[in-house]
Design an enzyme around this catalytic site. Structure first.
Site, mmCIF file in Angstrom:
data_model
loop_
_atom_site.group_PDB
_atom_site.id
_atom_site.type_symbol
_atom_site.label_atom_id
_atom_site.label_comp_id
_atom_site.label_asym_id
_atom_site.label_seq_id
_atom_site.Cartn_x
_atom_site.Cartn_y
_atom_site.Cartn_z
ATOM 1 C CG ASP A 1 1.253 20.546 -17.472
ATOM 2 O OD1 ASP A 1 2.164 20.487 -18.578
ATOM 3 O OD2 ASP A 1 -0.004 20.463 -17.607
ATOM 4 C CG ASP B 1 -2.042 17.847 -22.295
ATOM 5 O OD1 ASP B 1 -2.951 17.243 -21.415
ATOM 6 O OD2 ASP B 1 -1.309 18.853 -21.992
#
Lengths: 504, 279
Positions: free
Chosen positions: A261, A379
Site C-alpha cells: 500500500d 507505519d
C-alpha cells in the site's frame, strides 16, 4: 413617520431586490437541473456516483426552483407574504451551515455563503415589511384563480424554454467548459503560488482498506521550490494530479517501507514524471535497504510501456534515458538509528528507523527547511526514535488506528463468516499506533500540530471522526487534524504559523 | 386534579432520583478513589507474552456466598497487556471455568475494562476454558501476573505447583507480581538461594484493615498478615476505607498492587520492568 410616498418608493425598491433574489435562485435551480456537476463544484459538493448526480438535479434543483417560484410569485403578485417560504428555507440553511461550522472541519469559505444568505433573508424580510406598511388592510384569503393567471403561465413557459435551450446547447456548453476546466489545470502553478517555506500536503491519507476520501499513503513536501513525494500508495498519484501539481517537477520520491500500500503507485508516478516534462533522468527513489529490489521490479514491469511511449512520441518528447526510476538506497551505520539522506539548498531530510516489525527496515522522515520542520512517521508502533526526531517540530504527521473501531469491525467481519479477514484485522492491531498514543507522542515531543494519516479503519463520513479520535484530545492540547486527501499545511519561513488549505 | 398533580410530582422525583443514583453512584465511588483511571505512562512489549493466573475457588467458607476472582483484577491487566501488544494467556489453579466474584460486574462497581470484557467473546472464552497451570512452562512468558479476589485466599498461597512454576520463571529473569490477594501466590516462591522470594522484598497487597472493613475475615489467608510473617517489607496506603486506597510497589522484577484499584498501573509497571517501551 414616513410619508405614504416614501413608503411606496421603498416598497418598490425592496420589491425589485426581492425579484433579483428570486431570479438568482431561478438561475441556480435551472443550473442544478441542467448542469448539476458544474454547479455542484461551485458548492463544493462531490456527487457520489450517478445517483448523486440524480439527487443534485432533483433535490438541489427543487430547493432553488422552489425558493425561486415562491419568491417570484410573492414579488409579482400582491401576496407578498409568500416570500416567507424562501425566508424559512434560508433560515434553515443558515442554521445548518452554522451547525456544520461547529461540528465539521470546514474551511472558512462557508462564511461567505452565510453572509450571502443573511443578505437574502434581510431583503426578502424587508420586502414583506415594506409591503405590509403600504397596504393598511391585510391580505385576505388567496384564491387559486389569482395565481394561475396568464403571467404565471408565461413565466413557467419562459423557464421551460430556458431549460430546453440549455439542454439543446449542451454540446457547445461542454466544449466551452472543457476550455475553462483545462485552463484551471494547465495554467495553475500551485508550487509557484506558495510563499517560501515548508509545505506538506496529503495526496493519500488512507491505509490498505478503501476509503472514498483517502487514497493509499502518499504525502508530498514542498521545501522552497523543491517538490518531494513520500510513499506512493494506490490511487494517490491521481490525487496529486487533481491537486494540480506538476509531476514533472518532482525531485525525488522517498519510501518509508515496502508494503504494497506504500509502493503500488510507483509505476504510474515514474511514468507521469517522465512524460510530464520530457525528463532525461529517471526518477530518484530514496529508501532503506530493499529499495533496489522494488525499483528493479517496477522498471522491469514498465519497460514494455516505456518502449511503446518512445516509439509513439519520439525520443524528444519521451527521452529513453528518463524512463523508470533509479534506486538510491541508504543504510544506517552500526549503532545509529538515523541518517541524513538529503542536505541540499537548505533542505535537510533525515531518515530514522521506526518499529513496524516484522517489516524491517521501516523508516520515518524528518524534513527541515528555513527553521520549519515536519516529521512523517511512516507505519510504526509508538517509537522512541520518532519521539526524538519529532521533538519540537512544527508538524507531526503520524499514522493512527482506533483499536476500538478496528475490534468492532473485526467482530462484525467474523460474525459474517469471513474468518481470514477477521484474523488479519486482529493482527494489524499489533503494528500500528493507536490514536491516543499518537496524541501522547505529540504531547511528549511538544509538536505544534498533529495530523493523523494512514487511518484505520477508513472514515468515509466525518461523523466518524470524533469516535476515531477517542480520548486523543485529552492527551494532547494542541490542534489535531484527522487527515483527508487534498489538505495542505503551509509553514511560511520566518513565522510560526501553520495555515491549513484545501487543494481538492 | 390535585391527585394528578401529586402523581406527576412523585413521578418526577422518582425519575430524577433514579437518574441521580444511576449516574451519581459510580461517579461518587470514582471520586472517592475506586477504580481510578490510570493516567501515568503506558508501556508496551510487542511480541511479548503474559500469563494471568486466577483462583479456582468459588465459595466464601463452607457453603458460603459465591466468590472467585474480582473482575477488574484480571480484566484491567488483560487489556493493558493486550493494548501493550502482548499475547495474553489466562490460567487457573485447577484449569477450566474461572469463578468470578458476582460483585465485580454490579453496575456501580464495574470498570471500563469490565465493560470491554462483557462484550469480548475472546476473553470470555479464555475465562471459560482457562489453562491448567500444571501443564504450562512459565518461563515462556515475560510476565506472570496473579489476580486476586477472595477466592485467591483459598488456593494461590497453598499451591506447590504455582510456587514451583513461579520460582522457575523468576529464576529465568521474568517479571512476577499481582494485586490484592494475588501476591499470596508468591508465598511459596523461592529465590535462587532457596530462600522465600518475598523475604526482605518491598511489596504490597490487600491490607488487614480492608479485610476487616469489608467483614470478610473467614478466609484462611490474609495477604498483609501472611506476607509480613514471611518477612516481606510490606507497604500500603490508607483511606477512610482501604478499598479506596491505591498503592503500587516495584521492587526489581516483583511488581505488586494493593487492591482492585491497581490493576492497570501494575500491568504497565510490569511491562516497564520487563523492558517495555513507552506508548
Amino acid at each position: 413617520m414616513m410619508t405614504k410616498k416614501q413608503i411606496n418608493s421603498l416598497e418598490i425598491v425592496f420589491r425589485i431586490l426581492a425579484g433579483v433574489v428570486g431570479c438568482i435562485f431561478l438561475v441556480l435551480g435551472i443550473g442544478f437541473l441542467t448542469l448539476p456537476e458544474v454547479f455542484a463544484n461551485g458548492f463544493f459538493v462531490e456527487p457520489a456516483r450517478a445517483v448523486g448526480v440524480n439527487s443534485l438535479r432533483g433535490d438541489f434543483g427543487a430547493l432553488f426552483l422552489g425558493m425561486s417560484f415562491f419568491g417570484l410569485l410573492g414579488t409579482l403578485t400582491r401576496h407578498r407574504r409568500l416570500l416567507f417560504v424562501p425566508i424559512v428555507f434560508l433560515v434553515i440553511v443558515v442554521a445548518g451551515r452554522i451547525t456544520s461550522l461547529i461540528v465539521d472541519d470546514v474551511p472558512n469559505v462557508v462564511a461567505d455563503s452565510i453572509v450571502a444568505e443573511l443578505i437574502f433573508i434581510t431583503i426578502l424580510g424587508l420586502s414583506v415589511v415594506a409591503s405590509s406598511a403600504k397596504t393598511e388592510t391585510p391580505d385576505h384569503g388567496m384564491s387559486l384563480g389569482e395565481y394561475f393567471n396568464y403571467k404565471l403561465v408565461a413565466g413557467i413557459a419562459v423557464v421551460i424554454i430556458l431549460i430546453a435551450g440549455v439542454f439543446m446547447a449542451r454540446k457547445q456548453i461542454g466544449m466551452k467548459m472543457l476550455a475553462v476546466i483545462a485552463a484551471e489545470f494547465t495554467q495553475k502553478d500551485v508550487i509557484g503560488d506558495l510563499p517560501d517555506g515548508l509545505h506538506v500536503g496529503l495526496a493519500g491519507a488512507g491505509a490498505p482498506l478503501p476509503d472514498a476520501k483517502r487514497a493509499g499513503p502518499c504525502t508530498f513536501v514542498i521545501a522552497g521550490k523543491n517538490f518531494f513525494v513520500v510513499d506512493a500508495g494506490p490511487g494517490s498519484i491521481r490525487q496529486l494530479e487533481l491537486m494540480k501539481l506538476r509531476l514533472g517537477d518532482i525531485k525525488a520520491v522517498l519510501l518509508t517501507h515496502f508494503h504494497s500500500d506504500h509502493i503500488a503507485g510507483l509505476g504510474e508516478l515514474m511514468l507521469k514524471r517522465w512524460a510530464g516534462e520530457a525528463r532525461p533522468d529517471p526518477l530518484p527513489i530514496i529508501g532503506p535497504k530493499g529499495v533496489d529490489t522494488v525499483v528493479q521490479g517496477f522498471n522491469l514491469a514498465y519497460s514494455l510501456d516505456a518502449g511503446y511511449r518512445v516509439a509513439h512520441h519520439g525520443s524528444t518528447t519521451t527521452p529513453p534515458t528518463g524512463a523508470g526510476g533509479v534506486a538510491m538506497p541508504f543504510d544506517f551505520s552500526a549503532g545509529t538509528r538515523d541518517v541524513v539522506v538529503i542536505d541540499d539548498g537548505g533542505v535537510k531530510v533525515t531518515a530514522f528507523l521506526v518499529d513496524h516489525r516484522p517489516v524491517k527496515p521501516a523508516v520515518g522522515y524528518r524534513f527541515a527547511y528555513k527553521g520549519r520542520s515536519v516529521v512523517i512517521s511512516g507505519d510504526t508502533l509508538p517509537c522512541e526514535s520518532l519521539r526524538r526526531q519529532a521533538a519540537g517540530v512544527d508538524l507531526l504527521l503520524h499514522e493512527a488506528m482506533q483499536p476500538a473501531m478496528v475490534r468492532t469491525l473485526g467482530q462484525l467481519i467474523r460474525s459474517s463468516g469471513r474468518n481470514n479477514v477477521a484474523d488479519i484485522s486482529r493482527d494489524i492491531l499489533n503494528y500500528h499506533t493507536f490514536t491516543e498514543e499518537a496524541a501522547r507522542i505529540a504531547d511528549s515531543a511538544g509538536v505544534g500540530h498533529l495530523v493523523l494519516n494512514h487511518l484505520l479503519p477508513p472514515l468515509p463520513v466525518t461523523a466518524l471522526n470524533s469516535a476515531f479520535l477517542g480520548e486523543a484530545e485529552k492527551y494532547y492540547s494542541g490542534p489535531i487534524t484527522v487527515g483527508a486527501d487534498g489538505m495542505l499545511f503551509s509553514m511560511p519561513a520566518g513565522s510560526s504559523r501553520i495555515i491549513k488549505k484545501w487543494l481538492l | 386534579m390535585k391527585k394528578k398533580k401529586l402523581i406527576i410530582t412523585i413521578l418526577i422525583i422518582v425519575v430524577v432520583a433514579g437518574l441521580g443514583t444511576w449516574f451519581g453512584m459510580p461517579a461518587l465511588l470514582g471520586a472517592m478513589g475506586f477504580h481510578p483511571e490510570y493516567e501515568g505512562q503506558r508501556y508496551m512489549l510487542p511480541e511479548g507474552k503474559a500469563l494471568i493466573i486466577c483462583t479456582s475457588h468459588d465459595r466464601l467458607g463452607e457453603g458460603g456466598k459465591k466468590t472467585g476472582v474480582f473482575g477488574s483484577e484480571f480484566t484491567a491487566p488483560y487489556y493493558e497487556f493486550t493494548d501493550g501488544r502482548m499475547a495474553v494467556d489466562v490460567a487457573s489453579i485447577q484449569g477450566g471455568q474461572i469463578p468470578i466474584d458476582p460483585m465485580s460486574f454490579k453496575w456501580f462497581l464495574k470498570s471500563e475494562y469490565d465493560e470491554r470484557y462483557l462484550s469480548d467473546p475472546e476473553l470470555q472464552e479464555k475465562v471459560e476454558h482457562s489453562l491448567l497451570i500444571d501443564g504450562i512452562d512459565f518461563t515462556r512468558y515475560n510476565i506472570i501476573y496473579l489476580a486476586g479476589g477472595w477466592g485467591a485466599a483459598y488456593d494461590l498461597g497453598f499451591s506447590e505447583v504455582l510456587g514451583r512454576k513461579i520460582t522457575e520463571a523468576y529464576a529465568a529473569g521474568r517479571v512476577v507480581g499481582g494485586v490484592c490477594h494475588g501476591p499470596l501466590g508468591l508465598l511459596l516462591v523461592r529465590d535462587k538461594n532457596g530462600q522465600p522470594l518475598v523475604k526482605g522484598r518491598r511489596l504490597t497487597a490487600v491490607t488487614n484493615k480492608q479485610v476487616e472493613e469489608l467483614g470478610i475475615t473467614m478466609t484462611p489467608q490474609h495477604p498483609e498478615r501472611e506476607l509480613r510473617a514471611a518477612g516481606a517489607k510490606f507497604e500500603s496506603e490508607t483511606a477512610f476505607r482501604d478499598m479506596f486506597a491505591n498503592h503500587t510497589v516495584v521492587d526489581g522484577r516483583i511488581v505488586t498492587g494493593q487492591n482492585q484499584n491497581a490493576g492497570s498501573e501494575v500491568a504497565n509497571k510490569m511491562m516497564m520492568a520487563a523492558g517495555g517501551t513507552r506508548r
